[in-house]
Design an enzyme around this catalytic site. Structure first.
Site, PDB file in Angstrom:
ATOM      1  CG  ASP A 216      -2.107  -1.209   1.426  1.00 42.82           C
ATOM      2  OD1 ASP A 216      -2.666  -1.771   0.582  1.00 42.82           O
ATOM      3  OD2 ASP A 216      -2.650  -1.260   2.205  1.00 42.82           O
TER       4      ASP A 216
ATOM      5  CG  HIS B 111      -5.688  -4.083   9.230  1.00 42.39           C
ATOM      6  ND1 HIS B 111      -6.470  -3.367   8.604  1.00 42.39           N
ATOM      7  CD2 HIS B 111      -5.525  -5.254   8.747  1.00 42.39           C
ATOM      8  CE1 HIS B 111      -5.943  -3.734   7.367  1.00 42.39           C
ATOM      9  NE2 HIS B 111      -5.921  -5.374   6.892  1.00 42.39           N
TER      10      HIS B 111
ATOM     11  NE  ARG C   8      26.056 -17.126  14.362  1.00 39.12           N
ATOM     12  CZ  ARG C   8      26.514 -16.965  13.124  1.00 39.12           C
ATOM     13  NH1 ARG C   8      27.483 -15.213  12.902  1.00 39.12           N
ATOM     14  NH2 ARG C   8      26.472 -17.185  12.026  1.00 39.12           N
TER      15      ARG C   8
END
Length: 199
Positions: free
Chosen positions: A96, A118, A186
């Site tokens: 988006d 959302h 690591r």
């Protein structure tokens, strides 16, 4: 919708604030659904056709790019890929807003890069209420199978994301990170030049 209202919605999107499906409907022409459908059904031998479709679909695409079908994207036009990219099957871009992928990146099967989430409260999800934040995958990153990268994440240069991870925060360069939630386990060091390397 007036130009002023469109600008207001774009401003909210850029700030990572909530917006709705109806408010963002004016962005629909940027979706490349038909081209993605065609790309995913192009025979393997038609490399030139695949390349030309990829140029049509993506916001930008580098040289020597391999993206194995099928792949999926909400828009496609908000995805930017650098040189020497390899994306395995079932890569999903929830784009988006922008997803930027650097040079020399490798992505394993069934990875999801989602710029959108959302709200938690159901009343804020009316009309598919959502928020979006860009994703950045820096150069020479390797992302393992079934990883999910969430909105606003940056994965630093050369890092490795272990299979099955859920990446909800920025990962520093030259590290191995894994888990749900994904955490650095690591650094990547010169010792890794002489071994296969263990996660």
């Amino acid at each position: 919708m007036t130009d002023a209202h469109q600008e207001e919605v774009l401003g909210r999107i850029a700030k990572g604030l909530v917006y709705t499906e109806s408010e963002a409907a004016f962005l629909a022409p940027r979706r490349r659904a038909e081209q993605i459908f065609e790309y995913n059904r192009t025979p393997p031998g038609q490399e030139d056709r695949r390349r030309s479709l990829l140029v049509e679909i993506l916001g930008s695409v580098g040289e020597r790019t391999v993206l194995l079908p099928p792949f999926h994207a909400g828009f496609g036009s908000n995805v930017h890929i650098g040189d020497d990219f390899f994306g395995n099957v079932n890569l999903t871009f929830v784009d988006d807003v922008d997803i930027h992928i650097g040079d020399g990146v490798m992505i394993a099967p069934s990875v999801t890069l989602t710029t959108t989430g959302h709200p938690v409260h159901p009343s804020r999800r009316a009309d598919f209420g959502r928020f979006s934040e860009p994703i950045v995958i820096e150069d020479k990153v390797w992302i393992g199978s079934n990883v999910v990268v969430l909105p606003g994440v940056r994965v630093g240069y050369g890092s490795v994301i272990g299979a099955g991870s859920v990446v909800s925060r920025t990962i520093p360069p030259m590290t191995v990170a894994l888990g749900a939630p994904c955490r650095v386990v690591r650094p990547i060091t010169d010792e890794d030049l002489t071994t296969r390397g263990a996660l």
